[in-house]
Design a protein around this motif. Sequence first.
Motif, mmCIF file in Angstrom:
data_model
loop_
_atom_site.group_PDB
_atom_site.id
_atom_site.type_symbol
_atom_site.label_atom_id
_atom_site.label_comp_id
_atom_site.label_asym_id
_atom_site.label_seq_id
_atom_site.Cartn_x
_atom_site.Cartn_y
_atom_site.Cartn_z
ATOM 1 N N ALA A 23 22.596 45.581 41.377
ATOM 2 C CA ALA A 23 22.517 45.541 42.859
ATOM 3 C C ALA A 23 23.961 44.145 43.330
ATOM 4 C CB ALA A 23 20.964 44.160 43.598
ATOM 5 N N ALA A 24 24.375 43.846 42.397
ATOM 6 C CA ALA A 24 25.238 42.483 43.050
ATOM 7 C C ALA A 24 26.532 43.129 43.990
ATOM 8 C CB ALA A 24 26.151 42.224 41.806
ATOM 9 N N GLU A 25 27.364 42.594 44.675
ATOM 10 C CA GLU A 25 28.831 42.885 45.536
ATOM 11 C C GLU A 25 29.778 42.982 43.948
ATOM 12 O OE1 GLU A 25 28.890 43.859 48.250
ATOM 13 O OE2 GLU A 25 26.726 43.389 48.664
ATOM 14 N N THR A 26 30.947 43.404 44.688
ATOM 15 C CA THR A 26 32.096 43.607 43.005
ATOM 16 C C THR A 26 32.182 42.838 42.236
ATOM 17 O OG1 THR A 26 32.686 45.682 45.050
ATOM 18 C CG2 THR A 26 34.390 44.359 42.981
ATOM 19 N N GLU A 27 32.770 41.119 43.188
ATOM 20 C CA GLU A 27 32.831 40.327 42.543
ATOM 21 C C GLU A 27 31.804 39.704 41.963
ATOM 22 O OE1 GLU A 27 34.818 35.834 43.326
ATOM 23 O OE2 GLU A 27 34.924 37.789 44.961
ATOM 24 N N GLU A 28 30.547 39.492 42.524
ATOM 25 C CA GLU A 28 29.367 39.434 41.525
ATOM 26 C C GLU A 28 29.006 40.018 40.281
ATOM 27 O OE1 GLU A 28 26.333 36.693 39.827
ATOM 28 O OE2 GLU A 28 28.013 36.163 41.318
ATOM 29 N N ARG A 29 29.472 41.643 40.989
ATOM 30 C CA ARG A 29 29.041 42.713 39.595
ATOM 31 C C ARG A 29 29.962 42.126 38.572
ATOM 32 N NH1 ARG A 29 29.237 47.371 41.260
ATOM 33 N NH2 ARG A 29 26.904 47.242 42.214
ATOM 34 N N VAL A 59 25.620 51.770 37.740
ATOM 35 C CA VAL A 59 25.841 51.621 39.396
ATOM 36 C C VAL A 59 26.222 53.162 39.824
ATOM 37 C CG1 VAL A 59 27.698 50.791 40.151
ATOM 38 C CG2 VAL A 59 27.011 49.379 38.575
#
Length: 206
Positions: free
Chosen positions: A177-183, A108
């Motif tokens: 690649a994901a945003e914070t919540e999805e990560r 990340v």
Amino acid sequence: MAEPRPVRRQARGERRIAEILDAALSLFAEVGYEAATTNAIAARAGISPGSLYQFFRNKEAIAQALSARLVEGTRDAHAAAFADRPVATLPLDELVDLMLDPLIEFNVSNPGAKSLFGNTDMPAQLAAATRPLHEAVTRRVTAVVTARAPHLSAVEAARTATVVVQIVKAMMPPIVAAETEERAALVTELKRAIRGYLAPLEDATT
């Protein structure tokens, strides 16, 4: 007393190399390794192409130096996470965190790394530069599996470690690649998958 001139030149050279590598990593993250050019890397670093060539003869040389820096950084982070930890007796949840968190944080923090470590079309010489990282991680996971599931043969422990590493490798691009919540959700699912894979092996020892 003034600092000796050669020392100052060396320090400036080291800073310039670091700036070039930082720029290359940023550019690799944005456009990928193949699309990045030395001219674009130089522009990102705020220097002329001629200045860049004083330190690196081509893009492959930049990527090799960057790979070496990233390999050392993530290996040190992983080694520190395991230092003085009783891996054979840790709860499985804590062990999975210990194995995965340094690798996730590394990827990340260095999103361009996937353009180097995850690219199957890299030149052979450059691919060889990233191999020590994969080997070091696999060896460490193999040692952990052996300590927690001593009934496994050396071949079985190595195979188990390979599966763990490949699962993590496959999940790392979408996590980065994901945003914070999805990560966070993807990381939770990855850890659940690894726990689910390792738990039956440990159950067999009890």
